[in-house]
Design an enzyme around this catalytic site. Structure first.
Site, PDB file in Angstrom:
ATOM      1  N   MET A 102      -9.055   8.245  -0.650  1.00  0.00           N
ATOM      2  CA  MET A 102      -9.891   8.743   0.454  1.00  0.00           C
ATOM      3  C   MET A 102     -10.453  10.111   0.099  1.00  0.00           C
ATOM      4  SD  MET A 102      -7.331   7.843   3.553  1.00  0.00           S
ATOM      5  CE  MET A 102      -6.514   6.236   3.651  1.00  0.00           C
ATOM      6  N   HIS A 127      -1.241  -1.492  -3.950  1.00  0.00           N
ATOM      7  CA  HIS A 127      -2.559  -1.129  -3.401  1.00  0.00           C
ATOM      8  C   HIS A 127      -2.621   0.397  -3.294  1.00  0.00           C
ATOM      9  CE1 HIS A 127      -6.050  -1.938  -0.664  1.00  0.00           C
ATOM     10  NE2 HIS A 127      -5.607  -0.892   0.035  1.00  0.00           N
ATOM     11  N   ASP A 149      -4.730   3.554  -2.050  1.00  0.00           N
ATOM     12  CA  ASP A 149      -5.786   3.970  -1.118  1.00  0.00           C
ATOM     13  C   ASP A 149      -6.318   5.340  -1.506  1.00  0.00           C
ATOM     14  OD1 ASP A 149      -6.014   1.858   0.829  1.00  0.00           O
ATOM     15  OD2 ASP A 149      -3.982   2.387   1.468  1.00  0.00           O
ATOM     16  N   HIS A 155      -8.421   0.910  -3.830  1.00  0.00           N
ATOM     17  CA  HIS A 155      -9.326   0.805  -2.675  1.00  0.00           C
ATOM     18  C   HIS A 155     -10.015   2.153  -2.498  1.00  0.00           C
ATOM     19  CE1 HIS A 155      -9.530   0.057   1.994  1.00  0.00           C
ATOM     20  NE2 HIS A 155     -10.717   0.139   1.431  1.00  0.00           N
ATOM     21  N   MET A 195     -11.457  -4.992   6.327  1.00  0.00           N
ATOM     22  CA  MET A 195     -10.580  -4.015   6.981  1.00  0.00           C
ATOM     23  C   MET A 195     -10.290  -4.481   8.405  1.00  0.00           C
ATOM     24  SD  MET A 195      -9.929  -1.519   4.836  1.00  0.00           S
ATOM     25  CE  MET A 195      -8.989  -0.619   6.048  1.00  0.00           C
ATOM     26  N   MET A 235     -12.125   4.460  -0.687  1.00  0.00           N
ATOM     27  CA  MET A 235     -12.747   4.825   0.594  1.00  0.00           C
ATOM     28  C   MET A 235     -13.433   6.171   0.394  1.00  0.00           C
ATOM     29  SD  MET A 235      -9.616   3.568   2.972  1.00  0.00           S
ATOM     30  CE  MET A 235      -8.478   3.689   1.593  1.00  0.00           C
ATOM     31  N   SER A 293       0.855  -1.190   0.000  1.00  0.00           N
ATOM     32  CA  SER A 293       0.000   0.000   0.000  1.00  0.00           C
ATOM     33  C   SER A 293       0.886   1.233   0.000  1.00  0.00           C
ATOM     34  CB  SER A 293      -0.897   0.002   1.242  1.00  0.00           C
ATOM     35  OG  SER A 293      -1.412   1.302   1.443  1.00  0.00           O
ATOM     36  N   ASP A 315      -6.610  -5.855   5.150  1.00  0.00           N
ATOM     37  CA  ASP A 315      -5.939  -4.562   4.991  1.00  0.00           C
ATOM     38  C   ASP A 315      -6.012  -3.793   6.309  1.00  0.00           C
ATOM     39  OD1 ASP A 315      -4.917  -2.172   3.992  1.00  0.00           O
ATOM     40  OD2 ASP A 315      -6.738  -1.638   2.891  1.00  0.00           O
TER      41      ASP A 315
HETATM   42  C1  DX5 Z   1      -6.247   2.274   5.620  1.00  0.00           C
HETATM   43  C2  DX5 Z   1      -5.826   1.820   4.247  1.00  0.00           C
HETATM   44  C3  DX5 Z   1      -4.766   0.770   4.305  1.00  0.00           C
HETATM   45  C4  DX5 Z   1      -3.493   1.278   4.929  1.00  0.00           C
HETATM   46  C5  DX5 Z   1      -2.761   0.165   5.574  1.00  0.00           C
HETATM   47  O1  DX5 Z   1      -7.335   3.129   5.526  1.00  0.00           O
HETATM   48  O2  DX5 Z   1      -6.917   1.284   3.541  1.00  0.00           O
HETATM   49  O3  DX5 Z   1      -4.519   0.230   3.023  1.00  0.00           O
HETATM   50  O4  DX5 Z   1      -2.671   1.905   3.974  1.00  0.00           O
HETATM   51  O5  DX5 Z   1      -1.730   0.675   6.334  1.00  0.00           O
HETATM   52  P1  DX5 Z   1      -0.972  -0.204   7.423  1.00  0.00           P
HETATM   53  O6  DX5 Z   1      -0.533  -1.454   6.769  1.00  0.00           O
HETATM   54  O7  DX5 Z   1       0.145   0.683   7.897  1.00  0.00           O
HETATM   55  O8  DX5 Z   1      -1.987  -0.458   8.523  1.00  0.00           O
HETATM   56 ZN    ZN Z   2      -6.444   0.080   1.713  1.00  0.00          ZN
END
Ligand code: DX5
Ligand code: ZN
Length: 229
Positions: A42, A38, A40, A72, A143, A74, A13, A178
């Site tokens: 947001m 990956h 992320d 991903h 999650m 979010m 990620s 994740d």
């Molecule tokens: C959290 C993300 C994850 C995050 C994981 O909202 O969806 O993908 O980057 O980070 P670690 O592995 O540090 O918990």
């Molecule tokens: Zn993620």
């Protein structure tokens, strides 16, 4: 607990990568053995943080033309972002069950865009809520932290969800975890039924990234389908 169920895929990620050196840091994680990247996304609404948009995904696609990009989302309104991320080169698009929109329509739209479709659930959402959509989803993302930030601690409740979901899934469907995944809990994740492990801080924060990724892969041979299209 089930026996170890095979070598997992490991996703790096890039939320914990050095954004000023994203290309080099991503290349380093891939050289260290990560199977996919990956991404992320947001929106500051579904989760309390902002991260990256389609332009970053497109840049990763340009620099890493053959690597699977697992996006991903979010975001509260995923329908707005499916096409932009598909055009930016995403291989798989994950939408949250907690987001707005008809999940079945979102899955079909993702497939129509040529991507693999995944459904994510946050820690408060029971795994049973995913079951009505399992017939069409390619992957489920559980999650193991509250989404929004990297660097949080792993929530073991994800392991129970994995066991509950895995028995309803076929061999071609992937089950991804994740949040807070590291060398200390990777085996428990695999044993619980997860075949796809995502990590940000444990990979990018490690002095020896290859050792961490090896511990996440586990010993045996992969059984399930690839993540790329
Ligand atoms: C959290 C993300 C994850 C995050 C994981 O909202 O969806 O993908 O980057 O980070 P670690 O592995 O540090 O918990
Ligand atoms: Zn993620």
């Amino acid at each position: 607990m089930l026996a170890t169920s095979g070598r997992a895929l490991v996703g790096a990620s890039v939320l914990s990568a050095d954004f000023g050196a994203l290309r080099q840091d991503t290349a380093s994680a891939l050289r260290a053995g990560a199977d996919f990247v990956h991404v992320d996304v947001m929106d500051g609404h579904l989760v309390p943080n902002l991260s990256m948009g389609p332009a970053v995904c497109a840049a990763l696609r340009r620099h890493f033309p053959t690597v699977a990009l697992d996006v991903h989302l979010m975001v509260s309104d995923p329908a707005l972002f499916l096409e932009p991320f598909a055009k930016a080169g995403a291989d798989s698009l994950t939408v949250h069950l907690e987001a707005d929109g008809d999940i079945r329509k979102l899955i079909r739209r993702i497939h129509a865009l040529g991507c693999r479709a995944a459904i994510a659930i946050s820690p408060p959402t029971p795994s049973s809520k995913v079951l009505p959509y399992l017939d069409e989803a390619d992957m489920v993302l559980v999650m193991s932290v509250h989404p929004g930030y990297s660097g949080q601690s792993f929530m073991p409740s994800a392991l129970r969800k994995a066991a509950a979901l895995r028995k309803h899934m076929d061999a071609s469907q992937r089950l991804e975890v994740d949040g807070g995944v590291d060398a200390s809990n990777a085996r428990a994740c695999r044993d619980a039924g997860f075949d796809t492990l995502v990590s940000a801080s444990a990979i990018f924060g490690a002095a020896d990234r290859a050792a961490v990724i090896r511990s996440m892969h586990g010993p045996a041979v992969a059984r399930r389908g690839a993540l790329s299209r």
